[in-house]
Write a protein that holds these residues in place. Sequence first.
Motif, PDB file in Angstrom:
ATOM      1  N   HIS A 141       0.819  -1.212   0.000  1.00  0.00           N
ATOM      2  CA  HIS A 141       0.000   0.000   0.000  1.00  0.00           C
ATOM      3  C   HIS A 141       0.858   1.269   0.000  1.00  0.00           C
ATOM      4  CE1 HIS A 141      -3.642  -2.358   0.657  1.00  0.00           C
ATOM      5  NE2 HIS A 141      -2.991  -3.017   1.593  1.00  0.00           N
ATOM      6  N   PRO A 142       1.701   1.444  -1.019  1.00  0.00           N
ATOM      7  CA  PRO A 142       2.577   2.617  -1.026  1.00  0.00           C
ATOM      8  C   PRO A 142       1.821   3.940  -1.061  1.00  0.00           C
ATOM      9  CG  PRO A 142       2.580   1.546  -3.177  1.00  0.00           C
ATOM     10  CD  PRO A 142       1.874   0.620  -2.226  1.00  0.00           C
ATOM     11  N   GLU A 143       0.585   3.901  -1.550  1.00  0.00           N
ATOM     12  CA  GLU A 143      -0.196   5.137  -1.630  1.00  0.00           C
ATOM     13  C   GLU A 143      -0.615   5.633  -0.244  1.00  0.00           C
ATOM     14  OE1 GLU A 143      -3.025   1.729  -1.599  1.00  0.00           O
ATOM     15  OE2 GLU A 143      -1.175   2.187  -2.702  1.00  0.00           O
ATOM     16  N   SER A 144      -0.522   4.773   0.772  1.00  0.00           N
ATOM     17  CA  SER A 144      -0.949   5.184   2.117  1.00  0.00           C
ATOM     18  C   SER A 144       0.091   4.861   3.179  1.00  0.00           C
ATOM     19  CB  SER A 144      -2.278   4.483   2.467  1.00  0.00           C
ATOM     20  OG  SER A 144      -2.128   3.075   2.432  1.00  0.00           O
ATOM     21  N   ASP A 145       1.351   4.637   2.759  1.00  0.00           N
ATOM     22  CA  ASP A 145       2.428   4.329   3.706  1.00  0.00           C
ATOM     23  C   ASP A 145       2.038   3.163   4.612  1.00  0.00           C
ATOM     24  OD1 ASP A 145       4.131   6.382   2.760  1.00  0.00           O
ATOM     25  OD2 ASP A 145       3.054   7.843   3.969  1.00  0.00           O
ATOM     26  N   GLY A 146       1.536   2.114   3.993  1.00  0.00           N
ATOM     27  CA  GLY A 146       1.005   0.998   4.772  1.00  0.00           C
ATOM     28  C   GLY A 146       1.943  -0.184   4.920  1.00  0.00           C
ATOM     29  N   LEU A 147       3.260   0.033   4.791  1.00  0.00           N
ATOM     30  CA  LEU A 147       4.209  -1.079   4.770  1.00  0.00           C
ATOM     31  C   LEU A 147       4.192  -1.874   6.072  1.00  0.00           C
ATOM     32  CD1 LEU A 147       6.364  -2.658   3.280  1.00  0.00           C
ATOM     33  CD2 LEU A 147       8.050  -0.985   4.062  1.00  0.00           C
ATOM     34  N   THR A 167       4.830 -10.052  -4.336  1.00  0.00           N
ATOM     35  CA  THR A 167       4.602  -8.628  -4.115  1.00  0.00           C
ATOM     36  C   THR A 167       3.861  -7.999  -5.290  1.00  0.00           C
ATOM     37  OG1 THR A 167       6.547  -7.659  -5.197  1.00  0.00           O
ATOM     38  CG2 THR A 167       6.867  -8.587  -2.990  1.00  0.00           C
ATOM     39  N   GLN A 168       3.328  -6.825  -5.052  1.00  0.00           N
ATOM     40  CA  GLN A 168       2.856  -5.986  -6.140  1.00  0.00           C
ATOM     41  C   GLN A 168       4.066  -5.557  -6.980  1.00  0.00           C
ATOM     42  OE1 GLN A 168      -0.173  -5.840  -7.004  1.00  0.00           O
ATOM     43  NE2 GLN A 168      -1.453  -4.555  -5.693  1.00  0.00           N
ATOM     44  N   PRO A 169       3.861  -5.090  -8.205  1.00  0.00           N
ATOM     45  CA  PRO A 169       4.994  -4.676  -9.043  1.00  0.00           C
ATOM     46  C   PRO A 169       5.848  -3.586  -8.394  1.00  0.00           C
ATOM     47  CG  PRO A 169       3.011  -4.868 -10.362  1.00  0.00           C
ATOM     48  CD  PRO A 169       2.584  -5.002  -8.935  1.00  0.00           C
ATOM     49  N   LEU A 170       7.162  -3.719  -8.534  1.00  0.00           N
ATOM     50  CA  LEU A 170       8.116  -2.731  -8.034  1.00  0.00           C
ATOM     51  C   LEU A 170       8.910  -2.174  -9.213  1.00  0.00           C
ATOM     52  CD1 LEU A 170       9.401  -4.656  -4.876  1.00  0.00           C
ATOM     53  CD2 LEU A 170       7.629  -2.890  -4.989  1.00  0.00           C
ATOM     54  N   TYR A 171       9.371  -0.924  -9.071  1.00  0.00           N
ATOM     55  CA  TYR A 171       9.951  -0.242 -10.228  1.00  0.00           C
ATOM     56  C   TYR A 171      11.319   0.387  -9.994  1.00  0.00           C
ATOM     57  CZ  TYR A 171       5.688  -0.961 -12.838  1.00  0.00           C
ATOM     58  OH  TYR A 171       4.645  -1.542 -13.501  1.00  0.00           O
ATOM     59  N   ASP A 177      14.471  -2.605  -2.071  1.00  0.00           N
ATOM     60  CA  ASP A 177      15.166  -2.675  -0.786  1.00  0.00           C
ATOM     61  C   ASP A 177      14.178  -2.555   0.376  1.00  0.00           C
ATOM     62  OD1 ASP A 177      17.728  -3.018  -1.804  1.00  0.00           O
ATOM     63  OD2 ASP A 177      18.169  -0.871  -1.840  1.00  0.00           O
ATOM     64  N   GLU A 178      13.229  -1.648   0.228  1.00  0.00           N
ATOM     65  CA  GLU A 178      12.258  -1.415   1.296  1.00  0.00           C
ATOM     66  C   GLU A 178      11.418  -2.662   1.558  1.00  0.00           C
ATOM     67  OE1 GLU A 178       9.433   2.276   2.548  1.00  0.00           O
ATOM     68  OE2 GLU A 178       9.157   1.514   0.513  1.00  0.00           O
ATOM     69  N   GLY A 212      -1.754   0.112  -4.719  1.00  0.00           N
ATOM     70  CA  GLY A 212      -0.683  -0.838  -4.485  1.00  0.00           C
ATOM     71  C   GLY A 212       0.510  -0.690  -5.399  1.00  0.00           C
ATOM     72  N   ILE A 213       0.435   0.214  -6.394  1.00  0.00           N
ATOM     73  CA  ILE A 213       1.535   0.392  -7.337  1.00  0.00           C
ATOM     74  C   ILE A 213       1.999   1.844  -7.297  1.00  0.00           C
ATOM     75  CG2 ILE A 213       2.258   0.304  -9.750  1.00  0.00           C
ATOM     76  CD1 ILE A 213       0.304  -1.928 -10.216  1.00  0.00           C
ATOM     77  N   ALA A 214       3.314   2.020  -7.177  1.00  0.00           N
ATOM     78  CA  ALA A 214       3.916   3.352  -7.225  1.00  0.00           C
ATOM     79  C   ALA A 214       5.033   3.333  -8.266  1.00  0.00           C
ATOM     80  CB  ALA A 214       4.473   3.741  -5.861  1.00  0.00           C
ATOM     81  N   VAL A 215       4.892   4.128  -9.307  1.00  0.00           N
ATOM     82  CA  VAL A 215       5.926   4.246 -10.340  1.00  0.00           C
ATOM     83  C   VAL A 215       6.720   5.512 -10.045  1.00  0.00           C
ATOM     84  CG1 VAL A 215       6.419   4.386 -12.807  1.00  0.00           C
ATOM     85  CG2 VAL A 215       4.419   3.097 -12.005  1.00  0.00           C
TER      86      VAL A 215
END
Length: 267
Positions: A141-147, A167-171, A177-178, A212-215
């Motif tokens: 949930h990168p859109e809400s800092d939900g790690l 995981t959801q896609p990472l870019y 790393d996170e 769930g996706i942050a580009v």
Amino acid sequence: MLNEPFTVTIEVVPPEGPDPAKVLAALESVARLPFFGFSVASNPVAKPRMSAMALCAMIQQRTMKPAILHLTTRDHNRLSLQGELWGARAMGIETVLVATGDFVALKDRGHTTTVRDADIYSLVGMAREAGLHTGVVFDSHPESDGLNRAADHLKRKVDAGAQFAVTQPLYDEAGADEIAGATRDIGIPVIMGILPLRTPRHAEFLHTRVAGIAVPELLRQRMHDAADPVAEGAANAREMLAAARHRFAGACIMPPFDHYEVMFHIL
């Protein structure tokens, strides 16, 4: 499933309608590439698609590679979930990826209901009892800092019996790393999602409209500046595959819009 030092899978979206010929031909064309098997989505974005179970069976027969069945609590009550799990075993499917499923769009809720007769933890347990290798989804949930909340949720899935996570896609490497750091002590293999970008508009849509996706902004600018955005997206996917090899147990590559030919530029 995870019988290799680094496991690569290709996600497949079943076709709309009853004809699998086109997708099967596309998958057969990439089957000789170096990857473990296919991961078959079930009604992604809550839109009707061909049965993932049926397509898994056809893929295994056609390509001689394993197919992983996606199964959601959104679409089935407990009786149906049990039947699907037993049916998967009977059809030679050995691995299942279980999830709650995407939310039904507001405009569709007048004629489409969400079931969720069992929660995700119950479904994990049912899948294990059916003798299936069982994976779950990890959405930070990168859109809400939900790690941190997502990591706690994943621990509960592991306690329920989950054996791997995707995981959801990472870019970018910072994002990788996170996630690697947050899941390092989870105790199960983690597979990194990779969704190749096609166009600047595709990158912006994923970043702004898909939960769930942050580009990253730098990559979105790369896509805008690229003379060949498709090649640029494939190049980023190759970069992320290399990054995954140093941080995760594998990668699940998700060719967008049925463009399975991009796999020749990634693998």
